[in-house]
Design a protein around this motif. Structure first.
Motif, short mmCIF file in Angstrom:
data_model
loop_
_atom_site.label_atom_id
_atom_site.label_comp_id
_atom_site.label_asym_id
_atom_site.label_seq_id
_atom_site.Cartn_x
_atom_site.Cartn_y
_atom_site.Cartn_z
N TYR A 227 0.86 -1.20 0.00
CA TYR A 227 0.00 0.00 0.00
C TYR A 227 0.90 1.24 0.00
CZ TYR A 227 -4.02 2.94 1.00
OH TYR A 227 -5.01 3.89 0.93
N LYS A 327 2.00 -0.90 7.72
CA LYS A 327 0.88 -0.74 8.66
C LYS A 327 -0.40 -1.33 8.10
CE LYS A 327 3.01 3.07 10.90
NZ LYS A 327 3.09 4.34 11.46
N GLU A 328 -0.45 -1.42 6.76
CA GLU A 328 -1.68 -1.85 6.10
C GLU A 328 -1.54 -3.33 5.70
OE1 GLU A 328 -4.94 -0.18 5.97
OE2 GLU A 328 -3.53 1.44 5.57
N SER A 329 -2.56 -4.15 5.97
CA SER A 329 -2.55 -5.51 5.42
C SER A 329 -3.08 -5.41 3.98
CB SER A 329 -3.48 -6.41 6.24
OG SER A 329 -4.83 -6.01 6.02
N GLU A 331 -5.56 -6.95 2.79
CA GLU A 331 -7.03 -6.91 2.90
C GLU A 331 -7.54 -5.47 3.13
OE1 GLU A 331 -8.39 -9.23 6.16
OE2 GLU A 331 -9.98 -10.12 4.97
N THR A 332 -6.90 -4.78 4.07
CA THR A 332 -7.37 -3.41 4.37
C THR A 332 -6.97 -2.46 3.25
OG1 THR A 332 -5.37 -2.94 5.66
CG2 THR A 332 -7.29 -3.73 6.88
N GLY A 333 -5.76 -2.66 2.70
CA GLY A 333 -5.26 -1.76 1.67
C GLY A 333 -6.08 -1.84 0.39
N ALA A 335 -9.16 -2.90 0.11
CA ALA A 335 -10.53 -2.40 0.39
C ALA A 335 -10.54 -0.88 0.33
CB ALA A 335 -11.00 -2.90 1.76
N LYS A 336 -9.51 -0.24 0.91
CA LYS A 336 -9.42 1.23 0.87
C LYS A 336 -9.27 1.71 -0.57
CE LYS A 336 -7.15 2.59 5.18
NZ LYS A 336 -5.95 3.16 5.78
N THR A 337 -8.50 0.97 -1.34
CA THR A 337 -8.23 1.38 -2.72
C THR A 337 -9.50 1.31 -3.56
OG1 THR A 337 -5.99 0.55 -2.46
CG2 THR A 337 -6.73 0.92 -4.72
#
Ligand code: NAD
Ligand code: TYD
Length: 365
Positions: A227, A327-329, A331-333, A335-337
């Protein structure tokens, strides 16, 4: 307090870095020099444009006189060098711009930095940070160990060869003239403001347009995805804790085959449409708007010439020496994108309606 000159700050990673830096160090000054090529976009900097500690200068890094002037006028002590031609496919069809910006442009910055920081009556306390890529190390087989900072350079595309050449020039300016340099070699980035010629934003935007998702070759090529803010954080640690003259690998320990990443994005997009009925009205062409599957758009196409099979970063040195951990997995990265592209339709539509559209069309003619 630092005064930074950020080259290529209107591009994908440069703009994310500027946002990161001004949030993290609100008293520092940031000057961006960017030529605003097809990949540079003032909209990427809209959020900081009114910040009194931010200055934008449209200019070419090959203009050594301009760079010298900016270093002196603003009292710059830290240069963070992102500006580059960055797309492998473009380097195959038109390498000239890669040689000019990536090699000659870096040389121009080094010359300016030497004149202003080293050659005056007193040596100025300074840092020249060069942003490079894992692609300079070449390609790996499925079983090879990941790239370390000791891996010999073996670039395979005009893009990676031009980046490797620039890395060597940076190293030489340290070794020969004592310029305080650091270099980071990072894996594939993804996140907001990513130009939609690159795999992840291309897939997201094509799904929304109901256009084919082109998979080069067998789709089993592997990339290590990070990320973009975690790249900015890694550079921050290198600037603040890194040893001068050293290279630092930055990576997410997050290897994915291309086809798997495309399938993952398709599934995420289908879920977004299923959970939010407003999306079908906003993007009526998308297969998912009619309860279809985005994955039906996957289309295998001719492979990229000289396509590197696998990149993987061993970031042990950066982790141990600088305490770096993303800091970002994934999965989270991701989803944010996806959420960012869904919420910023005007941004990518404006980008895609420009000259990029003609270039993309030519790739499939
Ligand atoms: P990008 O193509 O999105 O942005 C490049 C920026 O440089 C644009 O704003 C462009 O206008 C500017 N630029 C180009 N030529 C210029 C010139 N001659 N003078 C001034 N500005 C110029 O690229 P990116 O993906 O943000 O990559 C930034 C840097 O990070 C590059 O050096 C790239 O090699 C490196 N990198 C990228 C990745 C990735 O996954 N994208 C991974 C590792 C390293
Ligand atoms: P890309 O985003 O161009 O980054 P890089 O070539 O620097 O790794 O491509 C990532 C991977 O995705 C790479 O193996 C090429 C592949 N790819 C496709 O299969 N289809 C596409 O349309 C694009 C742009 C890339």
């Amino acid at each position: 307090m630092k005064t930074l000159l950020v080259t290529g700050g209107a591009g994908f990673i440069g703009a994310n870095f500027v946002h990161y830096w001004l949030a993290q160090y609100p008293h520092d000054k940031v000057v961006v020099i960017d030529a605003l090529t097809y990949a540079g976009n003032m909209a990427n900097l809209a959020a900081v444009n009114n910040n009194p500690n931010f200055t934008f200068v449209q200019g070419d890094i090959c203009n050594t006189v301009l760079v010298e002037q900016l270093l002196r006028e603003h009292g710059v002590d830290t240069l963070v060098h992102f500006a580059a031609e960055s797309h492998v496919d473009r380097s195959i069809t038109g390498p000239d711009a890669f040689i000019e910006t990536n090699i000659l442009g870096t040389y121009s910055l080094l010359k300016a930095a030497k004149v202003v920081w080293l050659d005056g009556d007193t040596v100025v306390d300074h840092r020249f940070h060069h942003v490079s890529t894992d692609e300079v190390y070449g390609t790996l087989s499925a079983t090879d160990p990941a790239f370390t900072e000791e891996t010999a350079y073996a670039p395979n595309s005009p893009y990676s060869a031009s980046k490797a050449a620039s890395d060597h020039l940076v190293r030489a300016y340290h070794h020969t003239y004592g310029l305080n340099v650091t270099t980071s070699n990072c894996s594939n980035n993804y996140g907001p403001y990513h130009f939609p010629e690159k795999l992840i934003p291309l897939v997201i935007t094509h799904i929304l347009h109901n256009e084919a998702l082109p998979i080069y070759g067998d789709g089993q090529q592997i990339r290590d995805w990070l990320y973009v803010t975690d790249h900015a954080y890694g550079i921050d640690l290198v600037l603040n804790k890194g040893r001068v003259g050293e290279n630092y690998n930055i990576g997410g320990n997050n290897e994915w085959a291309n086809i798997d990443i495309v399938q993952t994005i398709c599934t995420l997009m289908d879920k977004q449409f299923a959970n939010n009925s407003a999306l079908a009205a906003q993007f009526p062409k998308a297969a998912a708007a009619q309860k279809g599957a985005s994955a039906s758009l996957i289309t295998y196409v001719k492979d990229r010439p000289g396509h590197d099979r696998r990149y993987a970063i061993d970031a042990t040195k950066t982790n141990n020496e600088l305490g770096y951990q993303p800091k970002e997995s994934f999965e989270t990265g991701i989803a944010k994108t996806v959420a960012w592209y869904l919420n910023n339709e005007a941004w990518w539509r404006a980008v895609m309606d420009g000259s990029y559209k003609d270039w993309l069309q030519k790739q499939y003619d």
